[in-house]
Motif scaffolding. Sequence first.
Motif, PDB file in Angstrom:
ATOM      1  N   LEU A   1       0.811  -1.210   0.000  1.00  0.00           N
ATOM      2  CA  LEU A   1       0.000   0.000   0.000  1.00  0.00           C
ATOM      3  C   LEU A   1       0.847   1.264   0.000  1.00  0.00           C
ATOM      4  O   LEU A   1       0.331   2.356  -0.310  1.00  0.00           O
ATOM      5  CB  LEU A   1      -0.925   0.006   1.224  1.00  0.00           C
ATOM      6  N   LEU A   2       2.128   1.173   0.336  1.00  0.00           N
ATOM      7  CA  LEU A   2       2.980   2.361   0.329  1.00  0.00           C
ATOM      8  C   LEU A   2       3.110   2.979  -1.064  1.00  0.00           C
ATOM      9  O   LEU A   2       3.012   4.201  -1.203  1.00  0.00           O
ATOM     10  CB  LEU A   2       4.354   2.025   0.910  1.00  0.00           C
ATOM     11  N   PRO A   3       3.354   2.171  -2.119  1.00  0.00           N
ATOM     12  CA  PRO A   3       3.373   2.783  -3.464  1.00  0.00           C
ATOM     13  C   PRO A   3       2.052   3.454  -3.821  1.00  0.00           C
ATOM     14  O   PRO A   3       2.040   4.490  -4.495  1.00  0.00           O
ATOM     15  CB  PRO A   3       3.663   1.595  -4.388  1.00  0.00           C
ATOM     16  N   VAL A   4       0.939   2.876  -3.367  1.00  0.00           N
ATOM     17  CA  VAL A   4      -0.359   3.499  -3.620  1.00  0.00           C
ATOM     18  C   VAL A   4      -0.428   4.866  -2.950  1.00  0.00           C
ATOM     19  O   VAL A   4      -0.893   5.851  -3.545  1.00  0.00           O
ATOM     20  CB  VAL A   4      -1.500   2.595  -3.123  1.00  0.00           C
ATOM     21  N   ALA A   5       0.060   4.954  -1.716  1.00  0.00           N
ATOM     22  CA  ALA A   5       0.073   6.231  -1.004  1.00  0.00           C
ATOM     23  C   ALA A   5       0.941   7.250  -1.728  1.00  0.00           C
ATOM     24  O   ALA A   5       0.571   8.430  -1.854  1.00  0.00           O
ATOM     25  CB  ALA A   5       0.576   6.023   0.421  1.00  0.00           C
ATOM     26  N   LEU A   6       2.093   6.824  -2.227  1.00  0.00           N
ATOM     27  CA  LEU A   6       2.984   7.734  -2.946  1.00  0.00           C
ATOM     28  C   LEU A   6       2.332   8.246  -4.230  1.00  0.00           C
ATOM     29  O   LEU A   6       2.478   9.432  -4.575  1.00  0.00           O
ATOM     30  CB  LEU A   6       4.300   7.020  -3.272  1.00  0.00           C
ATOM     31  N   ILE A   7       1.608   7.378  -4.924  1.00  0.00           N
ATOM     32  CA  ILE A   7       0.923   7.806  -6.140  1.00  0.00           C
ATOM     33  C   ILE A   7      -0.184   8.802  -5.808  1.00  0.00           C
ATOM     34  O   ILE A   7      -0.375   9.814  -6.508  1.00  0.00           O
ATOM     35  CB  ILE A   7       0.356   6.585  -6.893  1.00  0.00           C
ATOM     36  N   GLN A   8      -0.932   8.538  -4.735  1.00  0.00           N
ATOM     37  CA  GLN A   8      -1.981   9.466  -4.324  1.00  0.00           C
ATOM     38  C   GLN A   8      -1.398  10.829  -3.961  1.00  0.00           C
ATOM     39  O   GLN A   8      -1.930  11.878  -4.341  1.00  0.00           O
ATOM     40  CB  GLN A   8      -2.744   8.895  -3.133  1.00  0.00           C
ATOM     41  N   MET A   9      -0.294  10.814  -3.231  1.00  0.00           N
ATOM     42  CA  MET A   9       0.365  12.063  -2.856  1.00  0.00           C
ATOM     43  C   MET A   9       0.807  12.836  -4.093  1.00  0.00           C
ATOM     44  O   MET A   9       0.573  14.048  -4.204  1.00  0.00           O
ATOM     45  CB  MET A   9       1.568  11.760  -1.957  1.00  0.00           C
ATOM     46  N   SER A  10       1.426  12.146  -5.022  1.00  0.00           N
ATOM     47  CA  SER A  10       1.936  12.795  -6.230  1.00  0.00           C
ATOM     48  C   SER A  10       0.801  13.334  -7.091  1.00  0.00           C
ATOM     49  O   SER A  10       0.895  14.445  -7.641  1.00  0.00           O
ATOM     50  CB  SER A  10       2.785  11.804  -7.032  1.00  0.00           C
ATOM     51  N   ALA A  11      -0.283  12.533  -7.215  1.00  0.00           N
ATOM     52  CA  ALA A  11      -1.415  12.964  -8.036  1.00  0.00           C
ATOM     53  C   ALA A  11      -2.068  14.223  -7.469  1.00  0.00           C
ATOM     54  O   ALA A  11      -2.345  15.186  -8.205  1.00  0.00           O
ATOM     55  CB  ALA A  11      -2.433  11.839  -8.145  1.00  0.00           C
ATOM     56  N   CYS A  12      -2.309  14.229  -6.175  1.00  0.00           N
ATOM     57  CA  CYS A  12      -2.960  15.390  -5.551  1.00  0.00           C
ATOM     58  C   CYS A  12      -2.062  16.619  -5.580  1.00  0.00           C
ATOM     59  O   CYS A  12      -2.515  17.734  -5.891  1.00  0.00           O
ATOM     60  CB  CYS A  12      -3.353  15.058  -4.115  1.00  0.00           C
ATOM     61  N   TYR A  13      -0.783  16.432  -5.278  1.00  0.00           N
ATOM     62  CA  TYR A  13       0.128  17.579  -5.271  1.00  0.00           C
ATOM     63  C   TYR A  13       0.337  18.101  -6.690  1.00  0.00           C
ATOM     64  O   TYR A  13       0.381  19.320  -6.909  1.00  0.00           O
ATOM     65  CB  TYR A  13       1.461  17.184  -4.642  1.00  0.00           C
ATOM     66  N   GLY A  14       0.468  17.182  -7.653  1.00  0.00           N
ATOM     67  CA  GLY A  14       0.605  17.612  -9.037  1.00  0.00           C
ATOM     68  C   GLY A  14      -0.610  18.389  -9.510  1.00  0.00           C
ATOM     69  O   GLY A  14      -0.482  19.416 -10.200  1.00  0.00           O
ATOM     70  N   ALA A  15      -1.800  17.927  -9.132  1.00  0.00           N
ATOM     71  CA  ALA A  15      -3.022  18.647  -9.491  1.00  0.00           C
ATOM     72  C   ALA A  15      -3.055  20.033  -8.845  1.00  0.00           C
ATOM     73  O   ALA A  15      -3.475  21.008  -9.477  1.00  0.00           O
ATOM     74  CB  ALA A  15      -4.243  17.836  -9.073  1.00  0.00           C
ATOM     75  N   ALA A  16      -2.614  20.110  -7.597  1.00  0.00           N
ATOM     76  CA  ALA A  16      -2.583  21.399  -6.906  1.00  0.00           C
ATOM     77  C   ALA A  16      -1.639  22.377  -7.607  1.00  0.00           C
ATOM     78  O   ALA A  16      -1.943  23.573  -7.741  1.00  0.00           O
ATOM     79  CB  ALA A  16      -2.160  21.204  -5.454  1.00  0.00           C
TER      80      ALA A  16
END
Length: 241
Positions: free
Chosen positions: A102-117
């Motif tokens: 689940l850690l890679p999933v968390a990293l992808i979520q973090m990157s997606a949200c921050y990139g969108a921001a």
Amino acid sequence: MKALTFAQRNRKEILRDPMTLLFGMVLPVLMLWLFSMMAENMPFDLFTLEKLAPAIIVFSFSFITLFTGMLIGRDKSSSFLMRIFASPMAATDYLIGYALPLLPVALIQMSACYGAALLLGMPFTYDAIPAFGLLVIISFLYIAFGLFFGTVFTDRQVGAIFAIFVNVTTWFSGTWFGLDMIGGTFETVAYLLPFAHAVDAVRAAFAGNYSEVFIPMLWVIAYTVVIFGVAVWGFRKRMRG
């Protein structure tokens, strides 16, 4: 090595349900876009990207709780766990094997949200680097809750429990409104839970206010250790049963 081998199997199981993963990543980004648009017509700064984006990232970790709980619940329902209990793995090995993918999933979520921001206009700062480190730690809190729910409940029950959990994390985290706007008992209860502390810590880190990070992260880490410990105890009890 035993836990890593088990983690590889769980990674494949997670990838077999890509639509659920996609939903857990796309929904937070859509909410970030929607509320950032609302901020243009708001008379206060609650929905500015600097405050909203860190909170949305923490909110996105709620779906990791669902992924973890559903994975363990399905393994229990299919009797898969009963069969592999004959292996020399300990309860901690099983739960680490569930948590690591689940850690890679968390990293992808973090990157997606921050990139969108960033695309929506949030200025880039180097404070995002230590903030991402805090987010990784916070993701373990939500993974620990998923381990606990999956250990205690079946896969069908996890869905209902998640509906309650996501409402608790939403209302008591201060993501959508300042807790001091309500105050009183509500604010007191909110700060007895870890979710508001997680949001406060990440917002402070993104703003570069590192002196305001330590105490909230102590709450997050303490809850993570306790919840993970309870999950290990419950899993070990189930193994013996």
